[in-house]
Write an enzyme that holds these catalytic residues in place. Sequence first.
Site, PDB file in Angstrom:
ATOM      1  N   SER A 138       0.874  -1.173   0.000  1.00  0.00           N
ATOM      2  CA  SER A 138       0.000   0.000   0.000  1.00  0.00           C
ATOM      3  C   SER A 138       0.906   1.217   0.000  1.00  0.00           C
ATOM      4  O   SER A 138       2.081   1.127   0.405  1.00  0.00           O
ATOM      5  CB  SER A 138      -0.840  -0.009   1.285  1.00  0.00           C
ATOM      6  N   TYR A 151      -1.876  -1.029  10.348  1.00  0.00           N
ATOM      7  CA  TYR A 151      -1.865  -1.019   8.882  1.00  0.00           C
ATOM      8  C   TYR A 151      -0.545  -0.413   8.383  1.00  0.00           C
ATOM      9  O   TYR A 151       0.123  -0.980   7.522  1.00  0.00           O
ATOM     10  CB  TYR A 151      -3.066  -0.228   8.349  1.00  0.00           C
ATOM     11  N   LYS A 155       2.208  -2.813   6.489  1.00  0.00           N
ATOM     12  CA  LYS A 155       2.424  -2.543   5.060  1.00  0.00           C
ATOM     13  C   LYS A 155       3.875  -2.137   4.813  1.00  0.00           C
ATOM     14  O   LYS A 155       4.447  -2.475   3.775  1.00  0.00           O
ATOM     15  CB  LYS A 155       1.430  -1.501   4.543  1.00  0.00           C
TER      16      LYS A 155
END
Length: 258
Positions: A138, A151, A155
């Site tokens: 991402s 997150y 990532k």
Amino acid sequence: MKLDGRTVVITGAAGGIGRALALRCAAAGARVAATDIQADRLTLVGDELGAGHLAMPCDVTDERALDSLVTQVESELGAVDVFFANAGVAIGEDPIDTPDEVWDLAFGVNVRAHILAARRLLPGWLERGEGYFVATASAAGLVTQIGSAPYAVTKHAAVAFAEWLSVTYGDQGIRVSCLCPMGVRTAMSHGDELAHRVVRSAGELLEPEEVAEIVVRGVDSERFLILPHPEVLTFFQRKAMDYDRWLAGMRRLQSGQS
Ligand SMILES: NC(=O)c1ccc[n+]([C@@H]2O[C@H](COP(=O)([O-])OP(=O)(O)OC[C@H]3O[C@@H](n4cnc5c(N)ncnc54)[C@H](O)[C@@H]3O)[C@@H](O)[C@H]2O)c1
């Protein structure tokens, strides 16, 4: 790598980017094995793919299940040429409020599943002198994620693992790409309030089909970084040029959102 005649595995393929990628790879002439933990939704994707492809449920954090999946793909479709480690979860917030189970799940799906897949596939790929690993990370893995520590952290780890694979095995025929989009219109961008906030901070939403097209082109040209939102490269460069200035800018962005 041209996908025509290749066997590809795509995780997280019951919807969103994974589904679009499965259909796009099939259109490019690949034999597709689509997999996801959501068996019911995956069946629909299997119907869309039609004959000559597979749709098999699998929890990518379960090493045995992943091993059986790859073995079945090898016996029914041929050796895996490309593995798209695309399944992901956008969960957790501040470390103060995020329980261990949430961190574990984020690490399990967003990072450990990539490690398990590489562990399963690398020996065969090194023997054949060829294999392609495509990690869906991402933009949050290059320039952080406002709101969700798990997150952002997982990532970044996915980007780091993909980089490591490329550095270590790139001269032995192993190709690696790392997909780093900002917002894409999927269940993740329309899920619960947190997931929505995570993705909403990520700029213009692209359609999953647009992302799939860009990924297939990225794989064709064998580029490491695949950036459906080209501005991510500028953000990444600004971060590298002046970290403190970039951090101050991110804090301003965050306070504008709260
Ligand atoms: N949507 C966005 O804005 C965006 C932006 C950047 C990166 N991404 C990444 O793109 C990837 C695909 O996400 P998406 O946007 O298509 O959302 P999505 O929620 O539609 O797809 C994620 C898929 O992963 C599957 N999955 C979750 N845990 C799994 C497990 N343990 N085993 C197997 N499958 C599992 C889910 O069932 C789901 O189908 C993810 O890695 C996500 O982090 C998405």
